[in-house]
Design a protein around this motif. Structure first.
Motif, PDB file in Angstrom:
ATOM      1  N   VAL A 180     -37.457  39.834  37.393  1.00  0.00           N
ATOM      2  CA  VAL A 180     -38.405  40.942  37.551  1.00  0.00           C
ATOM      3  C   VAL A 180     -39.114  41.228  36.235  1.00  0.00           C
ATOM      4  N   ALA A 181     -38.341  41.241  35.134  1.00  0.00           N
ATOM      5  CA  ALA A 181     -38.932  41.522  33.823  1.00  0.00           C
ATOM      6  C   ALA A 181     -39.935  40.448  33.432  1.00  0.00           C
ATOM      7  N   GLU A 182     -39.653  39.201  33.752  1.00  0.00           N
ATOM      8  CA  GLU A 182     -40.593  38.142  33.378  1.00  0.00           C
ATOM      9  C   GLU A 182     -41.876  38.229  34.189  1.00  0.00           C
ATOM     10  N   ASP A 183     -41.771  38.598  35.455  1.00  0.00           N
ATOM     11  CA  ASP A 183     -42.972  38.768  36.262  1.00  0.00           C
ATOM     12  C   ASP A 183     -43.853  39.873  35.680  1.00  0.00           C
ATOM     13  N   LEU A 184     -43.244  40.993  35.307  1.00  0.00           N
ATOM     14  CA  LEU A 184     -44.001  42.079  34.689  1.00  0.00           C
ATOM     15  C   LEU A 184     -44.591  41.636  33.355  1.00  0.00           C
ATOM     16  N   HIS A 185     -43.836  40.844  32.616  1.00  0.00           N
ATOM     17  CA  HIS A 185     -44.307  40.358  31.319  1.00  0.00           C
ATOM     18  C   HIS A 185     -45.547  39.492  31.492  1.00  0.00           C
ATOM     19  N   ARG A 186     -45.517  38.595  32.464  1.00  0.00           N
ATOM     20  CA  ARG A 186     -46.686  37.743  32.721  1.00  0.00           C
ATOM     21  C   ARG A 186     -47.920  38.579  33.035  1.00  0.00           C
ATOM     22  N   ARG A 187     -47.727  39.587  33.854  1.00  0.00           N
ATOM     23  CA  ARG A 187     -48.866  40.431  34.225  1.00  0.00           C
ATOM     24  C   ARG A 187     -49.423  41.170  33.012  1.00  0.00           C
ATOM     25  N   SER A 188     -48.531  41.598  32.140  1.00  0.00           N
ATOM     26  CA  SER A 188     -48.978  42.337  30.959  1.00  0.00           C
ATOM     27  C   SER A 188     -49.710  41.443  29.967  1.00  0.00           C
ATOM     28  N   GLN A 189     -49.525  40.128  30.071  1.00  0.00           N
ATOM     29  CA  GLN A 189     -50.183  39.201  29.152  1.00  0.00           C
ATOM     30  C   GLN A 189     -51.588  38.819  29.587  1.00  0.00           C
ATOM     31  N   MET A 190     -51.997  39.235  30.770  1.00  0.00           N
ATOM     32  CA  MET A 190     -53.337  38.906  31.221  1.00  0.00           C
ATOM     33  C   MET A 190     -54.372  39.556  30.309  1.00  0.00           C
ATOM     34  N   PRO A 191     -55.517  38.897  30.106  1.00  0.00           N
ATOM     35  CA  PRO A 191     -56.541  39.454  29.209  1.00  0.00           C
ATOM     36  C   PRO A 191     -57.027  40.816  29.671  1.00  0.00           C
ATOM     37  N   SER A 192     -57.395  41.643  28.722  1.00  0.00           N
ATOM     38  CA  SER A 192     -57.951  42.943  29.033  1.00  0.00           C
ATOM     39  C   SER A 192     -59.359  42.786  29.587  1.00  0.00           C
TER      40      SER A 192
END
Length: 240
Positions: A180-192
């Motif tokens: 779950v944490a890695e999925d959230l991490h991936r989403r947070s890494q998307m460009p602004s």
């Protein structure tokens, strides 16, 4: 009369014949894993392109165009893009392809809040239980993030950053927490959607925070570790 078999009563049905042995089914080569492997490779390549800014927020890309770029058919590209659609970082544009949605400031703030709620308590529980040498094992992973950040390799940094956090949370032994944490991490890494993602200075600051966090954990300074973890997971400041 055959005395070796019991006499059958008139009108009774005949016994069922014995089952006929059938030859085994021929073994055919399996192609499904290969297809999944191609899709996984395309998905990884698309994630790198998103993290590096090669695929720009707001831009629309067709599956055939991306397929030509990566030297594959359009099918695994569409499948990978649909996975990204489910994650909220890509939008389907009818008859045109896929639009890179980008990460809004609200997205960044909400993702940071959820990540902190999951990761910081787990980190503090580990800090009370693990000896210093276990944290030292993560030093090479922290150094890998610094190396990628120093050369401005955003895709390389994104992967190294995930590896560091994944390995840290793996110490809990909770596989679902890690996933779950890695999925959230991936989403947070998307460009602004506003500024296209962190610049070199922000990347380096984030990378150096890993080493500072390990320093606090190795010395048992839980207050500093908690503060650094919250600061590290906080969304980047607005640039406008």
């Amino acid at each position: 009369m055959d005395l070796t078999r019991p006499e059958q009563a008139p009108g009774a049905s005949s016994p069922a014949p014995p089952p006929v042995a059938r030859p085994p089914l021929p073994v055919r080569p399996r192609t499904l894993p290969e297809r999944h492997s191609v899709r996984a490779q395309v998905l990884a390549a698309l994630r790198d392109a998103l993290a590096s800014g090669e695929l720009e927020p707001g831009a629309t890309y067709s599956a055939p165009t991306l397929a030509e770029r990566y030297g594959v058919s359009a099918t695994p590209v569409r499948e990978a893009m649909q996975r990204l659609v489910s994650e909220g970082v890509v939008e389907t544009v009818p008859n045109r392809g896929f639009r890179i949605a980008g990460r809004s400031r609200r997205d960044a703030a909400e993702l940071a809040e959820v990540r902190a709620a999951l990761e910081v308590p787990a980190l503090l529980r580990l800090a009370r239980a693990l000896p210093a040498e276990r944290w030292s094992e993560l030093r090479p992973l922290a150094e890998a993030t610094v190396s990628a950040a120093r050369v401005g390799d955003r895709a390389g940094y994104a992967e190294a950053d995930r590896r560091f956090h994944r390995s840290l949370l793996a110490l809990t032994g909770n596989r679902h927490l890690v996933a779950v944490a890695e999925d959230l991490h991936r989403r947070s890494q998307m460009p602004s959607a506003q500024d296209g993602g962190p610049g070199p200075a922000q990347l380096l600051a984030d990378a150096l925070a890993h080493s500072a966090l390990l320093d606090a954990l190795c010395t048992g300074d839980l207050a500093t570790a908690e503060r650094l973890a919250h600061e590290h997971l906080a969304p980047p400041p607005a640039t406008d």
